[in-house]
Write a protein that holds these residues in place. Structure first.
Motif, PDB file in Angstrom:
ATOM      1  N   LEU A   1       0.831  -1.181  -0.195  1.00  0.00           N
ATOM      2  CA  LEU A   1      -0.144  -0.099   0.010  1.00  0.00           C
ATOM      3  C   LEU A   1       0.882   1.233   0.085  1.00  0.00           C
ATOM      4  N   GLN A   2       1.841   1.162   0.731  1.00  0.00           N
ATOM      5  CA  GLN A   2       2.860   2.327   0.803  1.00  0.00           C
ATOM      6  C   GLN A   2       4.141   1.985   1.470  1.00  0.00           C
ATOM      7  N   GLY A   3       5.249   2.510   0.776  1.00  0.00           N
ATOM      8  CA  GLY A   3       6.484   2.363   1.661  1.00  0.00           C
ATOM      9  C   GLY A   3       7.381   1.583   0.924  1.00  0.00           C
ATOM     10  N   ASP A   4       8.270   0.801   1.785  1.00  0.00           N
ATOM     11  CA  ASP A   4       9.700   0.066   1.029  1.00  0.00           C
ATOM     12  C   ASP A   4       8.886  -1.133   0.555  1.00  0.00           C
ATOM     13  N   VAL A   5       8.207  -1.243  -0.280  1.00  0.00           N
ATOM     14  CA  VAL A   5       7.630  -2.586  -0.935  1.00  0.00           C
ATOM     15  C   VAL A   5       8.765  -3.398  -1.613  1.00  0.00           C
ATOM     16  N   ARG A   6       9.371  -2.410  -2.772  1.00  0.00           N
ATOM     17  CA  ARG A   6       9.993  -3.198  -3.565  1.00  0.00           C
ATOM     18  C   ARG A   6      11.449  -3.727  -2.925  1.00  0.00           C
ATOM     19  N   GLU A   7      11.841  -3.195  -2.113  1.00  0.00           N
ATOM     20  CA  GLU A   7      13.265  -3.362  -1.228  1.00  0.00           C
ATOM     21  C   GLU A   7      12.891  -4.993  -0.533  1.00  0.00           C
ATOM     22  N   HIS A   8      11.630  -4.826   0.133  1.00  0.00           N
ATOM     23  CA  HIS A   8      11.200  -6.052   0.878  1.00  0.00           C
ATOM     24  C   HIS A   8      11.073  -7.154  -0.099  1.00  0.00           C
TER      25      HIS A   8
ATOM     26  N   LEU B   1      -4.834   3.362   4.475  1.00  0.00           N
ATOM     27  CA  LEU B   1      -5.072   2.782   3.315  1.00  0.00           C
ATOM     28  C   LEU B   1      -5.627   1.264   3.736  1.00  0.00           C
ATOM     29  N   VAL B   2      -5.183   0.683   4.918  1.00  0.00           N
ATOM     30  CA  VAL B   2      -5.485  -0.757   5.133  1.00  0.00           C
ATOM     31  C   VAL B   2      -7.176  -0.561   5.396  1.00  0.00           C
ATOM     32  N   ASP B   3      -7.824   0.528   5.713  1.00  0.00           N
ATOM     33  CA  ASP B   3      -9.335   0.741   5.923  1.00  0.00           C
ATOM     34  C   ASP B   3      -9.741   0.551   4.419  1.00  0.00           C
ATOM     35  N   ILE B   4      -9.229   1.359   3.647  1.00  0.00           N
ATOM     36  CA  ILE B   4      -9.486   1.914   2.152  1.00  0.00           C
ATOM     37  C   ILE B   4      -9.732   0.480   1.554  1.00  0.00           C
ATOM     38  N   PHE B   5      -8.665  -0.101   1.617  1.00  0.00           N
ATOM     39  CA  PHE B   5      -8.538  -1.366   0.820  1.00  0.00           C
ATOM     40  C   PHE B   5      -9.240  -2.622   1.455  1.00  0.00           C
ATOM     41  N   GLU B   6      -9.961  -2.432   2.466  1.00  0.00           N
ATOM     42  CA  GLU B   6     -10.505  -3.475   3.285  1.00  0.00           C
ATOM     43  C   GLU B   6      -9.820  -4.765   3.831  1.00  0.00           C
ATOM     44  N   LEU B   7      -8.616  -4.399   4.082  1.00  0.00           N
ATOM     45  CA  LEU B   7      -7.582  -5.358   4.711  1.00  0.00           C
ATOM     46  C   LEU B   7      -7.752  -5.496   6.030  1.00  0.00           C
ATOM     47  N   ARG B   8      -7.975  -4.608   7.011  1.00  0.00           N
ATOM     48  CA  ARG B   8      -8.181  -4.705   8.474  1.00  0.00           C
ATOM     49  C   ARG B   8      -8.504  -5.810   8.873  1.00  0.00           C
ATOM     50  N   GLU B   9      -9.930  -6.216   8.866  1.00  0.00           N
ATOM     51  CA  GLU B   9     -10.535  -7.438   9.416  1.00  0.00           C
ATOM     52  C   GLU B   9      -9.716  -8.694   8.883  1.00  0.00           C
ATOM     53  N   PRO B  10      -9.389  -8.815   7.611  1.00  0.00           N
ATOM     54  CA  PRO B  10      -8.704  -9.902   7.156  1.00  0.00           C
ATOM     55  C   PRO B  10      -7.532 -10.241   7.537  1.00  0.00           C
ATOM     56  N   ILE B  11      -6.689  -9.048   7.709  1.00  0.00           N
ATOM     57  CA  ILE B  11      -5.330  -9.155   8.402  1.00  0.00           C
ATOM     58  C   ILE B  11      -5.455  -9.554   9.989  1.00  0.00           C
ATOM     59  N   ASP B  12      -6.390  -8.893  10.787  1.00  0.00           N
ATOM     60  CA  ASP B  12      -6.547  -9.296  11.975  1.00  0.00           C
ATOM     61  C   ASP B  12      -6.942 -10.368  12.356  1.00  0.00           C
TER      62      ASP B  12
ATOM     63  N   GLU C   1       0.139  -0.750  21.783  1.00  0.00           N
ATOM     64  CA  GLU C   1      -0.310   0.736  22.183  1.00  0.00           C
ATOM     65  C   GLU C   1       0.758   1.365  21.662  1.00  0.00           C
ATOM     66  N   LEU C   2       0.258   2.600  21.339  1.00  0.00           N
ATOM     67  CA  LEU C   2       1.104   3.877  20.287  1.00  0.00           C
ATOM     68  C   LEU C   2       1.251   4.941  21.173  1.00  0.00           C
ATOM     69  N   LEU C   3       2.594   5.583  21.422  1.00  0.00           N
ATOM     70  CA  LEU C   3       2.643   6.919  21.957  1.00  0.00           C
ATOM     71  C   LEU C   3       3.009   7.983  20.728  1.00  0.00           C
ATOM     72  N   ASP C   4       2.477   9.218  20.960  1.00  0.00           N
ATOM     73  CA  ASP C   4       2.736  10.193  19.719  1.00  0.00           C
ATOM     74  C   ASP C   4       2.040   9.944  18.486  1.00  0.00           C
ATOM     75  N   GLY C   5       1.115   8.978  18.216  1.00  0.00           N
ATOM     76  CA  GLY C   5       0.557   8.721  17.036  1.00  0.00           C
ATOM     77  C   GLY C   5      -0.796   9.631  17.010  1.00  0.00           C
ATOM     78  N   ARG C   6      -1.552   9.682  15.739  1.00  0.00           N
ATOM     79  CA  ARG C   6      -2.582  10.476  15.475  1.00  0.00           C
ATOM     80  C   ARG C   6      -3.720   9.614  16.354  1.00  0.00           C
ATOM     81  N   PRO C   7      -4.818  10.636  16.746  1.00  0.00           N
ATOM     82  CA  PRO C   7      -5.952   9.933  17.652  1.00  0.00           C
ATOM     83  C   PRO C   7      -6.673   9.117  16.735  1.00  0.00           C
ATOM     84  N   ASP C   8      -6.714   9.132  15.391  1.00  0.00           N
ATOM     85  CA  ASP C   8      -7.414   8.096  14.248  1.00  0.00           C
ATOM     86  C   ASP C   8      -6.878   6.998  13.874  1.00  0.00           C
ATOM     87  N   GLN C   9      -5.529   6.913  14.439  1.00  0.00           N
ATOM     88  CA  GLN C   9      -4.405   5.740  13.934  1.00  0.00           C
ATOM     89  C   GLN C   9      -4.749   4.393  14.450  1.00  0.00           C
ATOM     90  N   ARG C  10      -5.020   3.392  13.589  1.00  0.00           N
ATOM     91  CA  ARG C  10      -5.275   2.139  14.496  1.00  0.00           C
ATOM     92  C   ARG C  10      -4.248   0.968  13.819  1.00  0.00           C
TER      93      ARG C  10
END
Length: 201
Positions: free
Chosen positions: A11-18, A57-68, A90-99
């Motif tokens: 969805l985003q990030g170092d995909v090709r490198e991994h 993007l995990v929510d937009i692509f409907e992947l959250r429940e399947p990954i969970d 638990e996350l410190l200094d994240g955005r309130p809507d970040q899951r």
């Protein structure tokens, strides 16, 4: 020896490198953007990137429940940098809507090592990985402030202002690092994860 089928959350990030690193250790690699693609893999890598963007993007692509559900069923998952944030309970200094996925019982501080200009490299020894420390690349990296009883600390920073900070952990089939092994050409951590996936299947 059977080649494990490992997905990279693309969805985003170092995909090709991994993808390149996993291919280098003999894994069959699949890009995962949809639930059907997740169904076809035995393990998953959540790459470094921007954790708030990945969360949305995990929510937009409907992947959250399947990954969970796959995590709950024991699928091995490795998260690097932003992927570590996504696996934390638990996350410190994240955005309130970040899951995230609440997979590893740990408290992670987002961007703990500072801004992009504070990025650095350091040797980090990892329990279970032989032949010396890994050359670890930290880019706007998190660190782990607390872990639960079920979490094994695999690596800490040994020098400098961040000495003794936890940067690699494992809980069962879930693995996370603050740093980016996919950027160094050292494939030992990806081989470790591939072995974890192979053992789980």
């Amino acid at each position: 020896m059977t080649a494990p089928v490992i997905g990279v959350l693309a969805l985003q990030g170092d995909v090709r490198e991994h993808v390149a690193a996993l291919s280098g250790v003999g894994a069959q690699v699949r890009a995962v953007r949809r639930p059907g693609e997740l169904d076809a893999v035995d393990g998953l890598v959540i790459p470094g990137g921007e954790s708030t963007t990945i969360s949305k993007l995990v929510d937009i692509f409907e992947l959250r429940e399947p990954i969970d559900k796959r995590i709950a069923a024991g699928m091995p998952v490795y998260g690097s940098c932003a992927g570590m944030i996504m696996l934390a309970t638990e996350l410190l200094d994240g955005r309130p809507d970040q899951r995230g996925f609440d997979g590893i019982a740990m408290t992670v501080r987002r961007n703990a090592f500072g801004r992009q200009v504070d990025s650095f490299e350091a040797p980090v020894g990892i329990t279970g990985i032989e032949d010396g420390p890994l050359h670890a690349v930290f880019i706007r990296a998190p660190w782990v402030e607390r872990v639960g009883d079920a979490v094994e600390v695999l690596g800490t920073v040994t020098d400098g202002p961040a000495a003794n900070r936890i940067v690699a952990v494992r809980q069962g089939n879930l693995l996370a690092t603050s740093f980016h092994p996919e950027l160094t050409g050292d494939l030992r951590l990806h081989a470790y994860f591939a072995d974890l996936v192979r053992a789980a299947t």
